[in-house]
Design an enzyme around this catalytic site. Structure first.
Site, mmCIF file in Angstrom:
data_model
loop_
_atom_site.group_PDB
_atom_site.id
_atom_site.type_symbol
_atom_site.label_atom_id
_atom_site.label_comp_id
_atom_site.label_asym_id
_atom_site.label_seq_id
_atom_site.Cartn_x
_atom_site.Cartn_y
_atom_site.Cartn_z
ATOM 1 N N LEU A 1 -3.174 -11.248 -7.379
ATOM 2 C CA LEU A 1 -1.801 -11.433 -8.453
ATOM 3 C C LEU A 1 -1.153 -9.846 -8.169
ATOM 4 C CD1 LEU A 1 -4.429 -12.584 -11.124
ATOM 5 C CD2 LEU A 1 -3.459 -14.087 -10.041
ATOM 6 N N ASP B 1 1.036 -0.973 -0.071
ATOM 7 C CA ASP B 1 -0.161 0.013 -0.330
ATOM 8 C C ASP B 1 0.789 0.983 0.074
ATOM 9 O OD1 ASP B 1 -2.257 -1.946 0.615
ATOM 10 O OD2 ASP B 1 -2.559 -0.900 2.819
HETATM 11 O O1 F6P Z 1 -2.235 -4.179 3.245
HETATM 12 C C1 F6P Z 1 -1.418 -4.324 2.382
HETATM 13 C C2 F6P Z 1 -3.333 -5.162 1.377
HETATM 14 O O2 F6P Z 1 -3.085 -5.893 0.047
HETATM 15 C C3 F6P Z 1 -3.954 -4.007 0.774
HETATM 16 O O3 F6P Z 1 -4.203 -3.374 -0.076
HETATM 17 C C4 F6P Z 1 -5.708 -4.874 1.049
HETATM 18 O O4 F6P Z 1 -7.107 -4.215 0.898
HETATM 19 C C5 F6P Z 1 -5.566 -5.994 1.905
HETATM 20 O O5 F6P Z 1 -4.396 -6.350 2.251
HETATM 21 C C6 F6P Z 1 -6.056 -6.765 1.941
HETATM 22 O O6 F6P Z 1 -5.554 -7.885 3.104
HETATM 23 P P1 F6P Z 1 -6.570 -9.993 3.431
HETATM 24 O O7 F6P Z 1 -5.416 -10.513 2.011
HETATM 25 O O8 F6P Z 1 -5.788 -9.528 4.344
HETATM 26 O O9 F6P Z 1 -7.761 -10.316 2.886
#
Ligand code: F6P
Length: 420
Positions: free
Chosen positions: A298, A144
């Site tokens: 991905l 992020d």
């Molecule tokens: O924090 C990184 C991230 O990839 C975010 O961009 C995304 O919203 C989140 O993790 C998704 O998290 P999870 O894999 O726990 O659903």
């Protein structure tokens, strides 16, 4: 007194290069043999530490450790698990100390984003409060790119490259079919509340008019009319329109356009699914045929199109964390400091964990174009170096990358079981 062991744990969402950081930690610790004993890794992050499931990395083949540099995912397992305040949950903190004591751990390295800095910071206070000195060092990571203080975060550069390359390629596809078929392509990307990944899509534009024609950021309130007008203009001008949309885009009431309704341990909404919402609008209001894609995991695992800069920085942050430990530091995190844009130069610095915890760094206004749907020259200057260089993984005879897997040999347990 026996040399203290190092405990490394991965935390939160993984990245294409988090294992390069692990590789940096393990290889650097081996170079400091006089100071550190073994490097252990928490199985599935801090959960494994609480359960006393510690992987002995000295039992891994040297070539496999080296192979971590080009293997995506989190090789030792990661988790989203929030350690609550000491007052609320002293048992968990005491358990951590018991595990540290039982396995002679003097250094705890926690590799994660904002939430993990918070945890690492809390753990760094344990030693002092509970009379067992452990050096706690955060190691930065998050696709992020929203950690404060550090110029950028390991993991972001590779995802940025994947998104820029993907929107470039998909746009060529749409362009070639647009006269008789699909006119709008929408790519959804991650990033939660920050638009860094979406902005990286803009790097695909080499010349005026190049795709993506529209970028939707979480930092900018979604304006349906302005969005549709821009899409329509692009279709009329170029024959098609390419859009990058961030999962964290919100409407005027502050509601995410796509909130799956699920919350993680940190209370974050699970996002994802904004692309079909936006595509539905395009169809309903403009009538154009569309395709959409959600990059989802991905993008987070695309090691085949990683940025060399990112891989180098990820490795360097792991090695820098060991250097800080060797200097006796605690409650700190190595960071990336930009020395110059052109030529791009950077160096490893350090920041207090207390300043990193629970803060999100959003895209500054100067990086977003006036209409709120594109990036500026300043954003390009910041982003461009981060996707420089290709770090292809080695491929085997089968035509697939030679990714490694850890054996994950656990240490013998010395303590009673603990429920997590
Ligand atoms: O924090 C990184 C991230 O990839 C975010 O961009 C995304 O919203 C989140 O993790 C998704 O998290 P999870 O894999 O726990 O659903």
């Amino acid at each position: 007194m026996a040399r203290k062991n190092v405990l490394y744990a991965q935390s939160g969402g993984v990245t294409p290069v988090i294992n390069a950081t692990a590789c940096g930690v393990i290889e650097a610790a081996r170079e400091h043999k006089e100071q550190f004993g073994k490097v252990y890794a928490g199985r599935d992050g801090i959960i494994g530490v609480l359960r006393e499931e510690l992987i002995d990395t000295s039992k891994e083949r040297k070539a496999d450790i080296a192979g971590l540099r080009h293997t995506p995912g989190g090789a030792f397992g990661s988790c989203r698990y929030k350690l609550r305040g000491m007052e609320e949950n002293q048992r968990e903190y005491e358990r951590l100390i018991e595990v540290f004591k039982a396995h002679n751990i003097g250094v705890f390295l926690y590799n994660g984003g904002g939430d993990s800095s918070d945890t690492a910071y809390k753990v760094s206070q344990i030693g002092q409060k509970m009379g067992f000195p452990v050096q706690c060092i955060g190691v930065p990571k998050t696709i992020d790119n929203d950690l404060p203080i550090t110029d950028n975060c390991p993991g972001f550069g590779s995802v940025a490259k994947y998104v820029a390359v993907s929107i470039m390629e998909a746009s060529l596809d749409v362009e070639s079919m647009a006269s008789s078929s699909t006119k709008v392509f929408i790519l959804e990307v991650m990033g939660r509340h920050a638009g860094w990944i979406a902005a990286a899509g803009g790097l695909a534009q080499q010349e005026q008019g190049d795709p993506p024609h529209v970028i939707l950021f979480p930092e900018v309130t979604f304006d349906e009319a302005a969005f549709l007008a821009k899409v329509d203009r692009a279709v009329k001008k170029h024959g098609y329109c390419s859009v990058v949309v961030s999962e964290g885009v919100r409407d005027a009431s502050g509601k995410f356009l796509a909130d799956a309704g699920v919350r993680d341990a940190f209370g974050h909404a699970q996002l994802g699914g904004v692309a079909p919402v936006v595509a539905g609008l395009v169809k309903a209001k403009l009538g154009y045929k569309y395709h959409w894609a959600v990059s989802d995991y991905l993008q987070r695992s695309a090691r085949h199109v990683a940025s060399q800069t990112d891989v180098d920085q990820a490795y360097a942050m792991g090695a820098a964390a060991i250097k800080l430990a060797a200097e006796g530091k605690s409650g700190v995190m190595p960071i990336i400091e930009r020395v110059s844009d052109q030529p791009y130069r950077w160096r490893a610095g350090e920041a207090q964990l207390s300043r990193m915890a629970n803060k999100e760094k959003m895209m500054p206004k100067k990086f977003i174009s006036k209409d709120g749907m594109g990036i500026t020259a300043a954003a390009r200057r910041y982003l461009a170096p981060l996707i420089q260089g290709e770090a292809y993984p080695p491929y085997g005879k089968n035509g697939l990358p030679n990714y490694v897997r850890m054996r994950k040999v656990l240490l013998d347990k010395k303590l009673p079981p603990f429920e997590v």
